[in-house]
Design a protein around this motif. Structure first.
Motif, short mmCIF file in Angstrom:
data_model
loop_
_atom_site.label_atom_id
_atom_site.label_comp_id
_atom_site.label_asym_id
_atom_site.label_seq_id
_atom_site.Cartn_x
_atom_site.Cartn_y
_atom_site.Cartn_z
N SER A 55 0.83 -1.21 0.00
CA SER A 55 0.00 0.00 0.00
C SER A 55 0.87 1.26 0.00
O SER A 55 0.60 2.21 -0.73
N ASP A 56 1.93 1.25 0.83
CA ASP A 56 2.84 2.39 0.87
C ASP A 56 3.50 2.61 -0.49
O ASP A 56 3.64 3.74 -0.96
N LEU A 57 3.91 1.51 -1.13
CA LEU A 57 4.56 1.60 -2.44
C LEU A 57 3.62 2.23 -3.48
O LEU A 57 4.03 3.07 -4.27
N LEU A 58 2.37 1.82 -3.45
CA LEU A 58 1.42 2.27 -4.47
C LEU A 58 0.74 3.60 -4.15
O LEU A 58 0.09 4.17 -5.03
N ASP A 59 0.86 4.08 -2.91
CA ASP A 59 0.16 5.31 -2.53
C ASP A 59 0.37 6.44 -3.52
O ASP A 59 -0.58 7.09 -3.95
N GLU A 60 1.60 6.71 -3.87
CA GLU A 60 1.87 7.79 -4.82
C GLU A 60 1.87 7.29 -6.26
O GLU A 60 1.40 7.96 -7.16
N ARG A 61 2.41 6.10 -6.46
CA ARG A 61 2.58 5.59 -7.82
C ARG A 61 1.26 5.34 -8.54
O ARG A 61 1.18 5.42 -9.75
N ARG A 62 0.22 5.02 -7.80
CA ARG A 62 -1.04 4.69 -8.47
C ARG A 62 -1.68 5.90 -9.15
O ARG A 62 -2.53 5.76 -10.01
N TYR A 63 -1.25 7.10 -8.77
CA TYR A 63 -1.81 8.31 -9.39
C TYR A 63 -1.03 8.76 -10.62
O TYR A 63 -1.47 9.65 -11.35
N VAL A 64 0.13 8.16 -10.87
CA VAL A 64 0.98 8.58 -11.99
C VAL A 64 0.27 8.46 -13.34
O VAL A 64 0.26 9.42 -14.12
N PRO A 65 -0.34 7.32 -13.68
CA PRO A 65 -1.01 7.24 -14.99
C PRO A 65 -2.11 8.31 -15.15
O PRO A 65 -2.26 8.89 -16.23
#
Length: 120
Positions: A55-65
């Motif tokens: 969850s921590d890994l994806l917190d910021e990365r999921r908004y990139v696309p």
């Protein structure tokens, strides 16, 4: 005089290509959403360490696309608006020039530069 020109048909082609490429960005947005949901299954024996790290890994990365999609859409909109402004300006200039040449001929008997062999 510059050789710079805007070809509206080519601009439309470029924007259509951007739309086609946008399908990949849309798929990436969907895939990131799926990855976030898959992280729920990383709870092992009641321990949430892996799920929390995921969850921590994806917190910021999921908004990139989504951010990329917004940037591309904004740029495409700007290209469209700029092309419209250039084409509109060209039309306005041609009308103004034609009116000026017509007035010069009607009021002062001065014909266009093309008539005098100076086709600029």
């Amino acid at each position: 005089m510059s050789d710079y020109r805007v070809d509206p048909d080519r601009v439309i082609g470029v924007l259509a290509g951007v739309d086609d490429a946008g399908a990949g960005i849309s798929q990436a947005i969907d895939d990131m959403g799926s990855l976030v949901l898959e992280g729920q299954s990383l709870v092992v024996d009641g321990r949430r360490t892996l799920a929390s790290a995921w969850s921590d890994l994806l917190d910021e990365r999921r908004y990139v696309p989504g951010k990329l999609a917004h940037i591309v859409a904004s740029a495409a909109s700007s290209v469209s608006e700029a092309t419209t402004a250039v084409v509109t300006g060209d039309v306005d200039m041609s009308v103004t020039t034609a009116e000026a040449e017509s007035r010069a001929m009607d009021e002062w008997g001065i014909d266009s530069s093309v008539s005098y062999g100076q086709g600029y």
